[in-house]
Design an enzyme around this catalytic site. Structure first.
Site, PDB file in Angstrom:
ATOM      1  N   GLU A   1     -35.429 -16.761 -10.465  1.00  7.76           N
ATOM      2  CA  GLU A   1     -34.330 -17.706 -10.671  1.00  7.76           C
ATOM      3  C   GLU A   1     -34.817 -18.965 -11.396  1.00  7.76           C
ATOM      4  O   GLU A   1     -34.175 -19.446 -12.325  1.00  7.76           O
ATOM      5  CB  GLU A   1     -33.707 -18.090  -9.329  1.00  7.76           C
ATOM      6  CG  GLU A   1     -32.607 -19.105  -9.464  1.00  7.76           C
ATOM      7  CD  GLU A   1     -31.336 -18.716  -8.758  1.00  7.76           C
ATOM      8  OE1 GLU A   1     -30.322 -19.371  -9.011  1.00  7.76           O
ATOM      9  OE2 GLU A   1     -31.337 -17.759  -7.973  1.00  7.76           O
TER      10      GLU A   1
ATOM     11  N   ASP B   1     -33.474 -20.100 -15.159  1.00  8.78           N
ATOM     12  CA  ASP B   1     -32.836 -21.396 -15.417  1.00  8.78           C
ATOM     13  C   ASP B   1     -33.482 -22.101 -16.606  1.00  8.78           C
ATOM     14  O   ASP B   1     -32.801 -22.559 -17.522  1.00  8.78           O
ATOM     15  CB  ASP B   1     -32.961 -22.311 -14.186  1.00  8.78           C
ATOM     16  CG  ASP B   1     -32.017 -21.932 -13.068  1.00  8.78           C
ATOM     17  OD1 ASP B   1     -31.128 -21.108 -13.304  1.00  8.78           O
ATOM     18  OD2 ASP B   1     -32.180 -22.457 -11.958  1.00  8.78           O
TER      19      ASP B   1
ATOM     20  N   SER C   1     -26.084 -17.645 -11.937  1.00 12.92           N
ATOM     21  CA  SER C   1     -27.287 -18.447 -12.198  1.00 12.92           C
ATOM     22  C   SER C   1     -27.726 -18.309 -13.649  1.00 12.92           C
ATOM     23  O   SER C   1     -28.507 -19.131 -14.131  1.00 12.92           O
ATOM     24  CB  SER C   1     -28.440 -17.984 -11.306  1.00 12.92           C
ATOM     25  OG  SER C   1     -28.140 -18.179  -9.965  1.00 12.92           O
TER      26      SER C   1
END
EC number: 3.4.14.9
Length: 563
Positions: free
Chosen positions: A272, A276, A475
């Site tokens: 994650e 990002d 996300s």
């Protein structure tokens, strides 16, 4: 009394307030099956608690957000400085004095405040904290994918009655660290390979959203963007470098993150965190990027709360922040959710664009008094953030029109009423959607979300030097949309205009101009006989699955460049 309450310690020499034995404001730990108690904490062990002090002039702050964010207002774009915000919301002298006396009498140490003076973080022993907050009983817990250790109280705490008018909540007692909902999906099956892509990469994003190789940051403006991470995981510079070598060859980009705020751990990279950074920096290419990093195994602190405090303690911040984080609304106390919403309002007043992922559970589902209802998430449901949903390609391996990604979070808040800026759009959806779920499943008068969307399915990410395919979740869509808004800010800044700030009033006034409307598909919800796993469905215009749609960069730039 002496007190230094700006970015530093407070030194206090005062007598304790007279506190009545009666109590008020009871706060509970929301049960979480994945965290296991290891027993009572040692009474001499130290922990840090954050005290959210009651603010002033919150209604006035709300009015100012509307004025600086509404293109039809003469105040549009005339954002407040952090010092302006501090002057407005700073707790009253009585609140500051009462809370300081209370904490000093309890033996609190190493207390730090923020510029707005509305948060105070102090260290206490477990014994002192349990005396300070009657009912609290601190235990060690272990849980989460990385076996994190935290100290929390499974029992509600109470505030002395004399403190109730002065403290919104105490953070660091009840909320467990979040876990990622990002998932790796199985590779779709396909026959033939002519003209196909093999997963979403920066070149696929740029082609779908009509970004040319010239659509990058100039390198000459003071533009910047940021992503914030609250999981106990980190990005690696080496992964970013490899990602850009593999996927960033056809556009100018920055080779490294400009600034890390918080502690970058030395552990393995998390997917994650890697996602990002890699997609914010490839969508918002060649723009200075900050990363707010989770503090890791910091036993007393809630990382989301710590991020909010950082915003209140730094006068020069990136213009766009993307955040992949959320909690079920029903898991949060009313005091906490309202106060966090005020913090998001403070950011909007300062002209910050906050983008939050809409979540990866569709409409969500939970049982209330034996009946199923959809389950909204926060901060996605806050009226002061721009919430990003998710889409998939209609043909998985072709750069085609987009349809709903069935996991795309969306729905209606049970806490916040519908804001005026979306009145027309939501009323139209509710009156015209042919596939509306039964009214008992959702609060039709609540803040509706998401506001926009982007691709959320089938991304390539480099993590621990390994390219990983088919990573999916909002996300992914959130940093992509954030990067594209940063490119628009670049044009605005270079032409002498203020950054976009809180986007929603403008977005809804312009009826989603500059966005590709997503009109096909529904997201998931309760698996029962009544709705059979189907939540809301997309349609023409705004809908609570993909908002107004996904970015068409040239058209969106034209729409948002002036005034």
């Amino acid at each position: 009394m002496t007190a230094d309450l700006r970015k530093g310690r407070m030194g206090l020499q005062v007598s304790a307030p007279n506190l009545e034995p009666s109590v008020t404001n009871i706060f509970h730990l929301h049960p979480n099956q994945s965290w296991v108690s290891l027993g009572r904490a040692d009474p001499e062990e130290e922990l840090s608690l954050t005290f959210a002090l009651r603010q002033q002039n919150v209604e006035r702050l709300s009015e100012l957000v509307q004025a600086v964010s509404d293109p039809s207002s003469p105040q549009y774009g005339k954002y407040l400085t952090l010092e302006n915000v501090a002057d407005l919301v700073r707790p009253s002298p009585l609140t500051l004095r009462t809370v300081q006396k209370w904490l000093l009498a309890a033996g609190a140490r190493k207390c730090h405040s923020v510029i707005t003076q509305d948060f105070l973080t102090c260290w206490l022993s477990i014994r002192q904290a349990e005396l300070l907050l009657p009912g609290a009983e601190f235990h060690h817990y272990v849980g989460g994918p990385t076996e994190t250790h935290v100290v929390r109280s499974p029992h509600p705490y109470q505030l002395p009655q004399a403190l109730a008018p002065h403290v919104d909540f105490v953070g660091g007692l009840h909320r467990f660290p979040p876990t990622s909902s990002l998932r790796q999906r199985p590779e779709p099956q396909v026959t033939g390979t002519v003209g196909l892509h093999l997963g979403v990469t920066p070149s696929v994003i740029r082609k779908r959203y009509n970004l040319t190789s010239q659509d990058v940051g100039s390198g000459t403006s003071n533009n910047s963007q940021a992503c914030a991470q609250f999981l106990e995981q980190y990005f690696h510079d080496s992964d970013l470098a490899q990602f850009m070598r593999l996927f960033g060859g056809n556009f100018a980009h920055q080779a490294s993150v400009a600034r890390v705020v918080g502690q970058q751990g030395r552990g393995r990279a998390g997917i994650e965190a890697s996602l990002d950074v890699q997609y914010l920096m490839s969508a918002g290419a060649n723009i200075s990027t900050w990363v707010y990093s989770s503090p890791g195994r910091h036993e007393g602190q809630e990382p989301f709360l710590q991020w909010l405090m950082l915003l209140s303690n730094e006068s020069a911040l990136p213009h766009v922040h993307t955040v992949s984080y959320g909690d079920d609304e029903d898991s949060l106390s009313s005091a906490y959710i309202q106060r966090v919403n005020t913090e998001l309002m403070k950011a909007a007043a300062r002209g910050l664009t906050l983008l939050f992922a809409s979540g990866d559970s569709g409409a969500g589902c939970w049982s209330v008094s034996g009946r199923h209802q959809f389950r909204p998430t926060f901060p996605a449901s806050s009226p002061y953030v721009t919430t990003v949903g998710g889409t998939s390609f209609q043909e998985p391996f072709l750069i085609t029109n987009e349809i709903v990604d069935y996991i795309s979070g969306g729905g209606f808040s049970n806490v916040f009423p519908r804001p005026s800026y979306q009145e027309e759009a939501v009323t139209k959806f509710l009156s015209s959607s042919p596939h509306l779920p039964p009214s008992s499943y959702f609060n039709a008068s609540g803040r509706a979300y998401p506001d926009v969307a982007a691709l959320s399915d089938g991304y390539w990410v480099v993590s621990n030097r390994v390219p990983i395919p088919w990573v999916s979740g909002t996300s992914a869509s959130t940093p992509v949309f954030g990067g594209i808004l940063s490119l628009i800010n670049e044009h605005r800044i270079l032409s002498g205009r203020p950054p976009l700030g809180f986007l929603n009033p403008r977005l809804y006034q312009q009826h989603g101009a500059g966005l590709f409307d997503v009109t096909r598909g529904c997201h998931e919800s309760c698996l029962d006989e009544e709705v059979e796993g189907q939540g809301f469905c997309s349609g023409p215009g705004w809908d609570p699955v993909t908002g107004w749609g996904t970015p068409n960069f040239p058209a969106l730039l034209k729409t948002l460049l002036n005034p």
